[in-house]
Structure formats: structure tokens, C-alpha cells
Design a protein around this motif. Structure first.
Motif, short mmCIF file in Angstrom:
data_model
loop_
_atom_site.label_atom_id
_atom_site.label_comp_id
_atom_site.label_asym_id
_atom_site.label_seq_id
_atom_site.Cartn_x
_atom_site.Cartn_y
_atom_site.Cartn_z
N ALA A 52 -47.47 -25.72 -33.19
CA ALA A 52 -48.70 -26.44 -33.66
C ALA A 52 -50.01 -25.69 -33.48
O ALA A 52 -51.13 -25.87 -34.03
N ASN A 53 -49.96 -24.78 -32.22
CA ASN A 53 -51.23 -24.00 -32.07
C ASN A 53 -51.44 -23.20 -33.18
O ASN A 53 -52.58 -22.75 -33.59
N ILE A 54 -50.47 -22.39 -33.76
CA ILE A 54 -50.84 -21.65 -34.63
C ILE A 54 -51.30 -22.25 -35.91
O ILE A 54 -52.10 -21.76 -36.51
N HIS A 55 -50.73 -23.33 -36.48
CA HIS A 55 -51.08 -24.03 -37.49
C HIS A 55 -52.60 -24.56 -37.28
O HIS A 55 -53.53 -24.60 -38.30
N PHE A 56 -52.88 -25.06 -36.09
CA PHE A 56 -54.05 -25.39 -35.54
C PHE A 56 -55.21 -24.28 -35.91
O PHE A 56 -56.34 -24.38 -36.33
N ASP A 57 -54.78 -23.04 -35.42
CA ASP A 57 -55.72 -22.10 -35.48
C ASP A 57 -55.87 -21.45 -36.99
O ASP A 57 -56.88 -21.31 -37.53
N ARG A 58 -54.83 -21.47 -37.85
CA ARG A 58 -54.72 -21.15 -39.17
C ARG A 58 -55.72 -21.97 -40.12
O ARG A 58 -56.45 -21.71 -41.01
N LYS A 59 -55.72 -23.30 -39.72
CA LYS A 59 -56.39 -24.43 -40.35
C LYS A 59 -57.87 -24.47 -39.83
O LYS A 59 -58.67 -25.23 -40.34
#
Length: 303
Positions: A52-59
Motif C-alpha cells: 500500500a505504501n509503494i502504491h501510494f508513493d507511485r501514485k
């Protein structure tokens, strides 16, 4: 590879599956949130949080905090049961709604108290992974990841997701739908999550109002820019200060409304809330259009 998660089609579930596969490649690569063999709940929760943190950062997600005053207003407000999903518009493709600890107590069950855990916040991701059946347009999928914290620093998560098939579907029907299992019976704990989702929807509805109060704070981004222009000694000092800095959007008024006398009241009554509500207000020629309005709650004190 991680750049793929910035696209409109990328979902949080895709990211979780990819991380699980990277850690344990015995899994089917595009599984549906599988539990790798031998993994405990806590291990899967940590991987889900990382994803979720990676997805949050990428978006390029936004962290949203609410003021205690707004929390008080929203807790005493309701959503019109007929309000359609077209009015529910998360402000970003990725956001994390951080709960104040006092607010989190409203969503804490007896089981949570026994385990020393509470809801820390909720991720909300919006993606368009592919075309819908028998339609030319792409469907919209909304994913919610509830993040729990605990006194022993443990992490647990719960991922909820559902397609937005019709903009006319009511907000509450959609929320109940993503919590209802195939058996059609909802767990008692899900009633708490309904209240949590309801609160998140109210925050996003408030953000959509023209007179919504919000403050954008980019102190971490500003410090990063400064870091690139100073020498090694100042960099070390600035990096230590940056540990407590973070970008955020603070939403809501700074203070709650004062106690107001009830109009025409003559008897002695205890203070109480007159509940507020979000509703679609008729407007325009022949009142044929609708606009979202928020009638704030009022704390009444008749004396």
C-alpha cells in the motif's frame, strides 16, 4: 517494475500480489491476495502495508488529516441515503486518511480494546483496471485498506475493494456491498467498518464543498529541496529535523461551533446536538439540477 504501479490501471491488490510473489515465488503470480504457505497473519499484513505504501508513493498520494473540530461536526452529521456515488469523489487517485486518536475510539470494538489495537487510518485508491463487461468504457475500482496499530507495535490490515458499476448507485449501498460476503451475512465487526467508511465519505464530501477549509503543508518537500543546496554538515542537521516532517493536507475548521440557544426555548434542557447532514439541494431553472450542500450540526443549549 514499480513504475507500473503509477498507471491508472494499477491496483493495490496487484501490488500486494507482486510483493507476495517476489518474496515467495511458489505462488501463482496473479493470485487473489493469496496467503503464502507458512505465513502468519502478521506477515501478510506487513507485506500488504508495504504494498500500500509503494502504491501510494507511485501514485503521488496525499496524506489527509482532519481537525478535531471537523471530526466533531462529521460525527454529528448524516448522509442522505439517496446520495449517489457520482457525488462521492475521492480528491486523488491515492490518499491516506489519518485518524486522530480520539476519533479512532469511535471505531474501536471490545475485541480491539482487548487486543490493544485501534484503527490508525485508511488508504483509498482509485484505479481503472480494464473495460467493463458489455461496455466500451473502463470501470472504476475503489480500494480501501484499513490500517490498524497496536500497543505492541504490531500491524494488521484489511483490504476492501469494489467496482463502481453505476454512478446512480447510492453511497451506502456501495459501502455495504463491499463488506457483504457471498453468503450474504455480514460480520458484526463490519458494522464498525461501515461507520468508518461513512466517516471517510463525509470527509471527501466536505472536501468537495466550495467553502471547505483546508491547508496544504509541504514542509517535507521544502526540506528536501533545501537538502540539495547545503553542505555536508548542514545536511546532517537537516536530515535529523526531517524525521518529524511530513507533507499533509489539513481539513476542517480550527474550532468547533459554540453552544447556541435553541430558538424560542423556555424550559431547561441538557445540551444536545441537532444533527447536520449532507444532501442534494434542488437548484437551477425549475429546480431541475442538484448541488451538494452541508447543513452543519448545531450544539443546542436551552436555558
Amino acid at each position: 517494475m514499480w513504475n507500473d504501479w503509477a498507471g491508472a490501471r494499477a491496483t493495490c491488490l496487484d501490488c500486494i500480489n507482486e510483493l507476495c510473489w517476489q518474496v515467495n515465488q511458489h505462488l501463482e503470480r496473479h493470485s487473489r491476495y493469496q496467503r503464502p504457505p507458512g505465513w502468519a497473519d502478521s506477515t501478510l499484513a506487513i507485506v500488504a502495508r508495504w504494498a500500500a505504501n509503494i502504491h501510494f508513493d507511485r501514485k503521488n498520494g496525499a496524506l489527509i488529516e482532519t481537525t478535531p473540530a471537523l471530526d466533531a461536526l462529521l460525527m454529528q452529521s448524516d448522509i442522505d441515503g439517496t446520495l449517489p456515488m457520482q457525488w462521492f469523489s475521492p480528491p486523488f487517485d491515492a490518499q491516506y486518511l489519518q485518524l486522530n486518536r480520539a476519533t479512532a475510539e469511535h471505531f474501536r470494538t471490545l475485541e480491539d480494546r482487548a487486543k490493544g489495537r485501534w484503527i490508525e487510518g485508511i488508504f483509498c485508491f482509485v484505479s481503472r483496471p480494464g473495460p467493463s463487461e458489455n461496455r466500451n468504457e473502463f470501470i472504476t475500482v475503489i480500494e480501501l485498506m484499513v490500517v490498524y496499530a497496536s500497543s505492541d507495535r504490531g500491524i494488521s490490515t484489511r483490504l476492501l475493494r469494489g467496482p463502481l458499476l453505476s454512478p446512480e448507485e447510492t453511497v451506502m449501498k456501495w459501502a455495504e456491498g463491499i463488506l457483504t460476503p457471498e453468503s450474504g451475512q455480514r460480520a458484526t465487526y463490519d458494522d464498525v467498518l461501515i461507520k468508518l467508511i461513512n466517516n471517510m465519505v463525509k470527509v471527501f464530501l466536505y472536501l468537495g464543498l466550495k467553502d471547505a477549509r483546508k491547508e496544504v503543508n509541504t514542509e517535507h518537500s521544502v526540506a528536501l529541496k533545501r537538502l540539495a543546496g547545503v553542505g555536508p554538515k548542514k545536511q546532517a542537521k537537516l536530515q535529523r529535523c526531517m524525521d518529524s516532517l511530513y507533507d499533509r493536507i489539513t481539513v476542517g475548521p480550527a474550532t468547533a461551533p459554540a453552544i447556541l440557544p435553541a430558538p424560542g426555548a423556555t424550559g431547561i434542557r441538557a445540551p444536545h446536538w441537532r444533527r447536520g447532514h449532507f444532501r442534494a439541494q434542488p437548484c437551477g431553472p425549475a429546480r431541475s439540477s442538484r448541488k451538494l450542500i452541508f447543513v452543519a450540526p448545531i450544539l443546542i443549549h436551552a436555558d
